[in-house]
Design an enzyme around this catalytic site. Structure first.
Site, PDB file in Angstrom:
ATOM      1  N   ILE A  12       0.847  -1.202   0.000  1.00  0.00           N
ATOM      2  CA  ILE A  12       0.000   0.000   0.000  1.00  0.00           C
ATOM      3  C   ILE A  12       0.882   1.253   0.000  1.00  0.00           C
ATOM      4  O   ILE A  12       0.576   2.247  -0.677  1.00  0.00           O
ATOM      5  CB  ILE A  12      -0.961   0.006   1.214  1.00  0.00           C
ATOM      6  CG1 ILE A  12      -1.755  -1.305   1.254  1.00  0.00           C
ATOM      7  CG2 ILE A  12      -1.919   1.193   1.136  1.00  0.00           C
ATOM      8  CD1 ILE A  12      -2.618  -1.488   2.486  1.00  0.00           C
ATOM      9  N   ASN A  32      12.563  -0.624   6.128  1.00  0.00           N
ATOM     10  CA  ASN A  32      13.700  -1.480   6.510  1.00  0.00           C
ATOM     11  C   ASN A  32      13.813  -2.705   5.608  1.00  0.00           C
ATOM     12  O   ASN A  32      14.627  -3.590   5.855  1.00  0.00           O
ATOM     13  CB  ASN A  32      13.619  -1.896   7.989  1.00  0.00           C
ATOM     14  CG  ASN A  32      12.435  -2.797   8.270  1.00  0.00           C
ATOM     15  OD1 ASN A  32      11.618  -3.061   7.384  1.00  0.00           O
ATOM     16  ND2 ASN A  32      12.318  -3.276   9.493  1.00  0.00           N
ATOM     17  N   ASN A  35       9.736  -6.547   4.559  1.00  0.00           N
ATOM     18  CA  ASN A  35       8.695  -7.205   3.771  1.00  0.00           C
ATOM     19  C   ASN A  35       8.513  -6.494   2.436  1.00  0.00           C
ATOM     20  O   ASN A  35       7.413  -6.415   1.898  1.00  0.00           O
ATOM     21  CB  ASN A  35       7.391  -7.176   4.592  1.00  0.00           C
ATOM     22  CG  ASN A  35       6.371  -8.161   4.096  1.00  0.00           C
ATOM     23  OD1 ASN A  35       6.710  -9.109   3.398  1.00  0.00           O
ATOM     24  ND2 ASN A  35       5.114  -7.916   4.418  1.00  0.00           N
ATOM     25  N   LYS A  84       2.162  -7.347   9.581  1.00  0.00           N
ATOM     26  CA  LYS A  84       0.741  -7.375   9.203  1.00  0.00           C
ATOM     27  C   LYS A  84       0.146  -8.753   8.947  1.00  0.00           C
ATOM     28  O   LYS A  84      -0.972  -8.866   8.458  1.00  0.00           O
ATOM     29  CB  LYS A  84       0.530  -6.497   7.975  1.00  0.00           C
ATOM     30  CG  LYS A  84       1.311  -6.972   6.757  1.00  0.00           C
ATOM     31  CD  LYS A  84       0.840  -6.266   5.512  1.00  0.00           C
ATOM     32  CE  LYS A  84       1.381  -6.948   4.278  1.00  0.00           C
ATOM     33  NZ  LYS A  84       0.898  -6.434   3.040  1.00  0.00           N
ATOM     34  N   SER A 124      -7.337  -0.662  10.259  1.00  0.00           N
ATOM     35  CA  SER A 124      -7.928  -1.781   9.536  1.00  0.00           C
ATOM     36  C   SER A 124      -9.353  -2.018  10.020  1.00  0.00           C
ATOM     37  O   SER A 124      -9.676  -1.769  11.189  1.00  0.00           O
ATOM     38  CB  SER A 124      -7.089  -3.022   9.811  1.00  0.00           C
ATOM     39  OG  SER A 124      -7.804  -4.190   9.511  1.00  0.00           O
ATOM     40  N   TYR A 149      -2.248  -8.999  15.830  1.00  0.00           N
ATOM     41  CA  TYR A 149      -2.062  -7.965  14.797  1.00  0.00           C
ATOM     42  C   TYR A 149      -3.192  -6.936  14.884  1.00  0.00           C
ATOM     43  O   TYR A 149      -2.969  -5.729  14.945  1.00  0.00           O
ATOM     44  CB  TYR A 149      -2.037  -8.607  13.392  1.00  0.00           C
ATOM     45  CG  TYR A 149      -2.471  -7.668  12.310  1.00  0.00           C
ATOM     46  CD1 TYR A 149      -1.593  -6.687  11.838  1.00  0.00           C
ATOM     47  CD2 TYR A 149      -3.764  -7.713  11.777  1.00  0.00           C
ATOM     48  CE1 TYR A 149      -2.004  -5.792  10.867  1.00  0.00           C
ATOM     49  CE2 TYR A 149      -4.178  -6.822  10.815  1.00  0.00           C
ATOM     50  CZ  TYR A 149      -3.293  -5.865  10.356  1.00  0.00           C
ATOM     51  OH  TYR A 149      -3.713  -4.966   9.402  1.00  0.00           O
ATOM     52  N   LYS A 153      -3.683  -2.589  16.152  1.00  0.00           N
ATOM     53  CA  LYS A 153      -4.411  -1.488  15.496  1.00  0.00           C
ATOM     54  C   LYS A 153      -5.352  -0.822  16.509  1.00  0.00           C
ATOM     55  O   LYS A 153      -5.456   0.399  16.574  1.00  0.00           O
ATOM     56  CB  LYS A 153      -5.211  -1.994  14.292  1.00  0.00           C
ATOM     57  CG  LYS A 153      -4.377  -2.624  13.192  1.00  0.00           C
ATOM     58  CD  LYS A 153      -3.514  -1.597  12.488  1.00  0.00           C
ATOM     59  CE  LYS A 153      -2.699  -2.194  11.362  1.00  0.00           C
ATOM     60  NZ  LYS A 153      -1.662  -1.301  10.832  1.00  0.00           N
ATOM     61  N   TYR A 177      -8.792   0.414   6.627  1.00  0.00           N
ATOM     62  CA  TYR A 177      -8.852  -0.241   5.320  1.00  0.00           C
ATOM     63  C   TYR A 177      -9.704  -1.488   5.398  1.00  0.00           C
ATOM     64  O   TYR A 177      -9.605  -2.251   6.349  1.00  0.00           O
ATOM     65  CB  TYR A 177      -7.475  -0.711   4.860  1.00  0.00           C
ATOM     66  CG  TYR A 177      -6.365   0.286   4.923  1.00  0.00           C
ATOM     67  CD1 TYR A 177      -6.590   1.653   4.795  1.00  0.00           C
ATOM     68  CD2 TYR A 177      -5.060  -0.158   5.092  1.00  0.00           C
ATOM     69  CE1 TYR A 177      -5.543   2.542   4.848  1.00  0.00           C
ATOM     70  CE2 TYR A 177      -4.008   0.727   5.139  1.00  0.00           C
ATOM     71  CZ  TYR A 177      -4.253   2.079   5.029  1.00  0.00           C
ATOM     72  OH  TYR A 177      -3.203   2.941   5.082  1.00  0.00           O
ATOM     73  N   ARG A 292     -11.687 -20.951   8.460  1.00  0.00           N
ATOM     74  CA  ARG A 292     -10.398 -20.558   9.036  1.00  0.00           C
ATOM     75  C   ARG A 292     -10.666 -19.867  10.378  1.00  0.00           C
ATOM     76  O   ARG A 292     -11.527 -18.975  10.457  1.00  0.00           O
ATOM     77  CB  ARG A 292      -9.710 -19.593   8.060  1.00  0.00           C
ATOM     78  CG  ARG A 292      -8.320 -19.190   8.446  1.00  0.00           C
ATOM     79  CD  ARG A 292      -7.636 -18.399   7.341  1.00  0.00           C
ATOM     80  NE  ARG A 292      -8.277 -17.113   7.086  1.00  0.00           N
ATOM     81  CZ  ARG A 292      -7.808 -16.200   6.236  1.00  0.00           C
ATOM     82  NH1 ARG A 292      -6.729 -16.457   5.522  1.00  0.00           N
ATOM     83  NH2 ARG A 292      -8.436 -15.054   6.062  1.00  0.00           N
TER      84      ARG A 292
HETATM   85  N1  UFG Z   1      -9.887 -17.073   1.945  1.00  0.00           N
HETATM   86  C1  UFG Z   1     -10.020 -18.316   1.373  1.00  0.00           C
HETATM   87  N2  UFG Z   1      -8.890 -18.963   0.985  1.00  0.00           N
HETATM   88  C2  UFG Z   1      -7.637 -18.434   1.141  1.00  0.00           C
HETATM   89  C3  UFG Z   1      -7.515 -17.137   1.730  1.00  0.00           C
HETATM   90  C4  UFG Z   1      -8.665 -16.491   2.133  1.00  0.00           C
HETATM   91  O1  UFG Z   1     -11.126 -18.828   1.232  1.00  0.00           O
HETATM   92  O2  UFG Z   1      -6.642 -19.080   0.767  1.00  0.00           O
HETATM   93  C5  UFG Z   1     -11.115 -16.336   2.336  1.00  0.00           C
HETATM   94  C6  UFG Z   1     -11.173 -15.997   3.816  1.00  0.00           C
HETATM   95  O3  UFG Z   1     -11.703 -17.067   4.552  1.00  0.00           O
HETATM   96  C7  UFG Z   1     -12.065 -14.769   3.791  1.00  0.00           C
HETATM   97  C8  UFG Z   1     -11.700 -14.085   2.461  1.00  0.00           C
HETATM   98  O4  UFG Z   1     -11.118 -15.108   1.665  1.00  0.00           O
HETATM   99  O5  UFG Z   1     -13.406 -15.121   3.751  1.00  0.00           O
HETATM  100  C9  UFG Z   1     -10.700 -12.949   2.604  1.00  0.00           C
HETATM  101  O6  UFG Z   1      -9.551 -13.398   3.306  1.00  0.00           O
HETATM  102  P1  UFG Z   1      -8.186 -12.574   3.349  1.00  0.00           P
HETATM  103  O7  UFG Z   1      -7.209 -13.394   4.119  1.00  0.00           O
HETATM  104  O8  UFG Z   1      -7.792 -12.158   1.983  1.00  0.00           O
HETATM  105  O9  UFG Z   1      -8.591 -11.256   4.113  1.00  0.00           O
HETATM  106  P2  UFG Z   1      -9.164 -11.066   5.586  1.00  0.00           P
HETATM  107  O10 UFG Z   1     -10.485 -10.406   5.421  1.00  0.00           O
HETATM  108  O11 UFG Z   1      -9.097 -12.271   6.409  1.00  0.00           O
HETATM  109  O12 UFG Z   1      -8.055 -10.101   6.192  1.00  0.00           O
HETATM  110  C10 UFG Z   1      -8.012  -8.765   5.811  1.00  0.00           C
HETATM  111  C11 UFG Z   1      -6.615  -8.189   5.956  1.00  0.00           C
HETATM  112  C12 UFG Z   1      -6.201  -8.125   7.399  1.00  0.00           C
HETATM  113  C13 UFG Z   1      -7.277  -7.483   8.226  1.00  0.00           C
HETATM  114  C14 UFG Z   1      -8.587  -8.190   8.004  1.00  0.00           C
HETATM  115  C15 UFG Z   1      -9.725  -7.596   8.759  1.00  0.00           C
HETATM  116  O13 UFG Z   1      -5.684  -8.975   5.266  1.00  0.00           O
HETATM  117  O14 UFG Z   1      -5.035  -7.351   7.490  1.00  0.00           O
HETATM  118  O15 UFG Z   1      -8.906  -8.106   6.612  1.00  0.00           O
HETATM  119  O16 UFG Z   1     -10.039  -6.336   8.286  1.00  0.00           O
HETATM  120  F1  UFG Z   1      -6.964  -7.583   9.540  1.00  0.00           F
END
Ligand code: UFG
Length: 348
Positions: A12, A32, A35, A84, A124, A149, A153, A177, A292
């Protein structure tokens, strides 16, 4: 206006640097490289024609931040630096609390000493925890987050609120976000996590280019449109523009302000897969897997506040983001292959 962007070579951060440069801001990047890669700086230069000043520093170092602020005289800070990965934070909570909070303490101390009045914080939607209702407005309750994490926030938001209460001269924007995805159209900037990606779109990108075999869809029995999790996916270029608008807002001396940055539209995992296939023409094999831990069934943003007060509106939709993400991933794979080939030639 001279802006310090910490974590400015990350996903971002790098897109925000482009947006800032395109809007006439002077930018100094600190990163740094924990990542992120120096390639992002080359990408920024190719896109904008400007190579911003870059310092390889760790923002947790109070003395390094002091030295930096002494030399540079910033008008504003946008803080992207921080760990993150949600899953990793559950395994290494102390690392997350220490790193993410130390970064803020070092920056806040330097702000105080050198009288920097404007601060933008990457927060977030995770601060809303398990939502009682959607869409999530900015005054929805902030709850215990579902990971260390997320909790960093929540904690940093709290510190900022306490600071703003006493320092009326400070302007602070907390930007919450939703799910940033996509990449810059040029294919030069994007997200390419090392190892197996945790997030949905980076995983799909790797399946699309053949690096991973198939996607696991976590849960198909949620109370949502098709049983899979629903999120608000926002194109990273739109999100980046949100930061420029937030800085403009801070120039009007509003004190502390909080905005959601999302599209206002919820999309299920299956809908994402279909949008990706339509946008790119690439089939994404998937299988259903158990839920998950820590996932909420559904979240998406109420966008009215950001629209009314910042003039923020998303220009790109999910298909644009899928296509841009895919093109970046393909280009990145090529770049990595070229690097490997060069290494082999050197060792021969
Ligand atoms: N998902 C899958 N398979 C995968 C990865 C994700 O089915 O391999 C699903 C998850 O279960 C979820 C959706 O896709 O339903 C989105 O998952 P992400 O991991 O892409 O995103 P999250 O909503 O879990 O996490 C994001 C940000 C975090 C933040 C969080 C809450 O990555 O930094 O939103 O706002 F904390």
């Amino acid at each position: 206006m001279k802006v310090l962007v910490t974590g400015g070579l990350g996903f971002i951060g790098s897109h925000t640097v482009v947006s800032l440069l395109e809007n006439g801001y002077e930018v100094v990047i600190v990163d740094n490289l924990y990542n992120s890669k120096m390639d992002a700086l080359d990408g920024i230069e190719k896109i904008t024609g400007t190579r911003p000043k870059f310092y390889k520093l760790d923002c947790t170092s109070v003395s390094d931040m002091d030295e930096l602020f002494k030399n540079e005289h910033f008008d504003a800070i946008i803080n992207f630096a921080g760990y993150k990965a949600v899953g990793e934070s559950v395994k290494l909570p102390l690392n997350y609390y220490q790193n993410n909070l130390d970064i803020c303490f070092a920056l806040f101390r330097a702000m105080e000493k050198y009288d920097v009045r404007n601060f933008v914080f990457s927060s977030s939607a995770t601060v809303y925890g398990l939502p009682d209702r959607v869409p999530l407005t900015e005054d929805s309750p902030v709850k215990d987050a579902t990971s260390p994490y997320g909790e960093t926030k929540v904690m940093i938001e709290r510190i900022l609120k306490d600071m703003a209460f006493i320092h009326k001269e400070r302007n602070i924007a907390i930007l919450r976000y939703f799910n940033p995805i996509g990449a810059h159209k040029s294919g030069l900037l994007g997200e390419d996590p090392n190892g197996i990606p945790n997030n949905l779109l980076p995983y799909i990108n790797k399946v699309a280019v053949g690096v991973l075999k198939e996607l696991s869809v976590y849960g198909n029995d949620y109370e949502t449109v098709d049983g899979t999790g629903v999120r608000d996916y926002i194109h990273v270029v739109d999100l980046a523009r949100g930061h420029v608008l937030a800085l403009r807002k801070l120039e009007t001396n509003p004190g502390l302000v909080i905005y959601n940055l999302g599209t206002g539209k919820g999309t299920s995992v299956l809908e994402v897969i279909h949008a990706y296939e339509e946008a790119t023409g690439v089939k994404i094999p998937y299988k259903f897997a158990p839920r998950r831990a820590g996932d909420v069934p559904i979240n998406y943003a109420a966008t009215e506040k950001a629209e009314n007060e910042l003039g923020f509106k998303c220009l790109y939709d999910i298909k644009d983001a899928c296509l841009d993400g895919y093109n970046f991933q393909k280009a990145e794979l090529e770049r990595q292959k070229e690097k490997e080939e060069k290494k082999v030639v050197k060792t021969l």
